[in-house]
Design an enzyme around this catalytic site. Structure first.
Site, PDB file in Angstrom:
ATOM      1  N   PHE A 240      -0.404  25.190  65.378  1.00 27.63           N
ATOM      2  CA  PHE A 240      -0.965  23.891  65.770  1.00 27.63           C
ATOM      3  C   PHE A 240      -2.406  23.798  65.257  1.00 27.63           C
ATOM      4  CE2 PHE A 240       1.928  25.408  69.076  1.00 27.63           C
ATOM      5  CZ  PHE A 240       2.874  24.392  69.132  1.00 27.63           C
ATOM      6  N   ASP A 262       0.770  23.435  60.933  1.00 25.84           N
ATOM      7  CA  ASP A 262       0.723  22.198  61.706  1.00 25.84           C
ATOM      8  C   ASP A 262       1.837  21.276  61.226  1.00 25.84           C
ATOM      9  OD1 ASP A 262      -1.435  20.834  63.696  1.00 25.84           O
ATOM     10  OD2 ASP A 262      -0.484  19.294  62.459  1.00 25.84           O
ATOM     11  N   SER A 263       2.330  20.448  62.140  1.00 27.29           N
ATOM     12  CA  SER A 263       3.441  19.560  61.778  1.00 27.29           C
ATOM     13  C   SER A 263       3.000  18.388  60.913  1.00 27.29           C
ATOM     14  CB  SER A 263       4.118  19.032  63.047  1.00 27.29           C
ATOM     15  OG  SER A 263       3.204  18.284  63.830  1.00 27.29           O
ATOM     16  N   ASN A 290       6.975  22.876  61.807  1.00 27.09           N
ATOM     17  CA  ASN A 290       7.081  22.792  63.253  1.00 27.09           C
ATOM     18  C   ASN A 290       6.712  24.151  63.845  1.00 27.09           C
ATOM     19  OD1 ASN A 290       8.684  23.280  65.847  1.00 27.09           O
ATOM     20  ND2 ASN A 290       8.850  21.059  65.620  1.00 27.09           N
ATOM     21  N   ALA A 291       5.672  24.187  64.670  1.00 30.63           N
ATOM     22  CA  ALA A 291       5.170  25.472  65.166  1.00 30.63           C
ATOM     23  C   ALA A 291       6.224  26.225  65.975  1.00 30.63           C
ATOM     24  CB  ALA A 291       3.908  25.256  65.989  1.00 30.63           C
ATOM     25  N   ASP A 311      -3.081  26.322  70.006  1.00 33.52           N
ATOM     26  CA  ASP A 311      -3.843  25.171  70.517  1.00 33.52           C
ATOM     27  C   ASP A 311      -2.986  23.918  70.357  1.00 33.52           C
ATOM     28  OD1 ASP A 311      -5.829  23.519  71.492  1.00 33.52           O
ATOM     29  OD2 ASP A 311      -6.914  23.416  69.584  1.00 33.52           O
ATOM     30  N   CYS A 351      -4.259  21.631  77.019  1.00 30.95           N
ATOM     31  CA  CYS A 351      -5.150  20.499  77.305  1.00 30.95           C
ATOM     32  C   CYS A 351      -4.474  19.487  78.226  1.00 30.95           C
ATOM     33  CB  CYS A 351      -5.612  19.835  76.019  1.00 30.95           C
ATOM     34  SG  CYS A 351      -4.281  19.137  75.009  1.00 30.95           S
TER      35      CYS A 351
END
Length: 407
Positions: A240, A262-263, A290-291, A311, A351
């Site tokens: 990510f 990262d996507s 895709n992570a 993240d 987050c």
């Protein structure tokens, strides 16, 4: 316009039997806490708030269509007008200057060119976000009252920061829940929406128009700097990775090899540009993917890393989404634990403010159990100091970032 912007047409009286959160410093009044409403208040208007006996508690903006029906602006008995807004913006900026001068925002002590200038409730301007990227400011108004006050906020930002331009990123989905349109565009002046700014020792290009949030994850700035001791000689995976924040810092701090995933192909393109700008391309490889899938594939392939950084975006944008979010957080951390060497490190974040710190820690305990690993906590961190937290309002401390050693 000014009269409409600041008029106080109503008064809210709260129920007798309620938790005294407001008196203890929380800035929100929920719909269930309101007994009566007097006057002709319209969504976005400033109203007085009183307890069940009529005792004045403060002023805030009102939206009867929201569960958070009043967001408190002041506990003083004073008008909410243009001088009030200017005072709040100036105080917020002075706080950032104070933080920078004392080293809280990194080694540089001059007024920050990359910083959150106004952080909503924690700076006394609920639902108002203002981020500085060099000579432009990107703003968000995330509630009806914030939208109503926005002209005065723009005036105050211009007077305080003298930016070349102020750009609105009012495309956040939360605005739709407030009955506000989604939009973005210049509100004052103009400038580059791909500014190059200093993120600690690095120069990074920011996508102010199309990037996540306001263009960059300012809330992780201190955590990006904090990974430095874990990096020398390390093989690092940044899942990510967005535009490369953690990965760039890892390479700068002498990691031997860094992979960022990262996507978003657009984010990967900008991350690659940022690596080139900082002469780090020889040690960083970025790729779109895709992570979740990539972590599984790396585990199957027997890949091993010294440091893995997770993240992800928020998996729980509402309380109803929390069960699925818990499964998602467990999955990525479980897969990460399977590719870290004994004695290596996991830096993992959430987050999602609907997910408590306690629940996040429990997810990690369960992921470690399933992976047959043990975790040693090195540090438990939150958002950077320019994203202040109100102690009485746990919702303002949304970012959880744990530094863990994997045993």
């Amino acid at each position: 316009m000014a009269d409409r912007q600041f008029r106080e047409p109503g008064r809210v009286r709260l129920v007798r039997h309620r938790t005294p959160r407001l008196e203890m410093g929380h800035p929100w009044v929920f719909r269930s806490e309101i007994e009566t409403t007097d006057g002709t208040a319209q969504p976005g208007d400033v109203v007085e708030v009183a307890d069940h006996r009529g005792r004045y508690l403060g002023r805030g903006f009102w939206n009867p269509d929201s569960q958070i029906t009043v967001r408190l602006l002041t506990r003083e008995d004073r008008p909410v007008d243009a001088p009030f807004i200017h005072e709040r913006v100036r105080a917020a900026w002075q706080h950032r200057i104070w933080l920078a001068a004392r080293g809280f925002l990194g080694p540089r002590t001059d007024p920050p060119s990359l910083a959150r200038v106004v952080n909503a409730e924690a700076d006394g301007l609920p639902a108002v976000i203002a981020d500085r990227f060099g000579d432009i400011v990107v703003v968000q108004a995330l509630a009806r009252g914030a939208e109503r006050l926005l002209p005065a906020v723009l005036d105050a930002l211009e007077a305080t920061l003298q930016p070349r331009g102020i750009f609105a990123r009012n495309d956040a989905p939360v605005r739709a829940r407030e009955g506000l349109p989604l939009a973005k565009g210049w509100l004052r002046g103009t400038g580059s929406l791909r500014p190059v700014v200093d993120d600690g020792p690095l120069q990074v290009e920011v996508d102010g128009e199309g990037g996540q949030k306001t263009g960059y994850f300012l809330d992780q700035a201190a955590n990006r700097r904090a990974i430095a001791p874990l990096c020398p000689g390390a093989r690092v995976l940044d899942a990510f990775c967005y535009t490369g924040g953690f990965a760039l810092h890892a390479a700068y701090h002498d990691a031997a090899e860094v992979t960022g995933i990262d996507s978003s192909s657009e984010a990967i393109e900008l991350a690659t540009t940022n690596a080139e700008r900082n002469s780090l391309s020889d040690r960083i490889r970025f790729r779109a993917g895709n992570a979740f899938d990539e972590l599984r594939a790396l585990h199957r392939a027997g890949q091993i890393y010294d440091l893995v950084i997770l993240d992800p975006p928020s998996f729980a944008r509402s309380r109803a989404a929390l069960p699925g979010a818990i499964r998602g957080y467990k999955e990525i951390n479980l897969r990460a634990l399977g590719i870290i060497r004994p004695g290596g490190f996991l830096v993992t974040s959430s987050c999602s403010y609907h997910l408590s710190a306690e629940d996040f820690r429990q997810i990690l305990v369960e992921a470690a159990w399933d992976a047959r690993r043990s975790l040693r906590l090195l540090d438990e961190r939150g958002q950077s100091p320019d994203h202040p937290v109100l102690l009485a309002a746990p919702e303002t401390r949304y970012l959880k970032c744990l530094f863990l050693q994997v045993l």
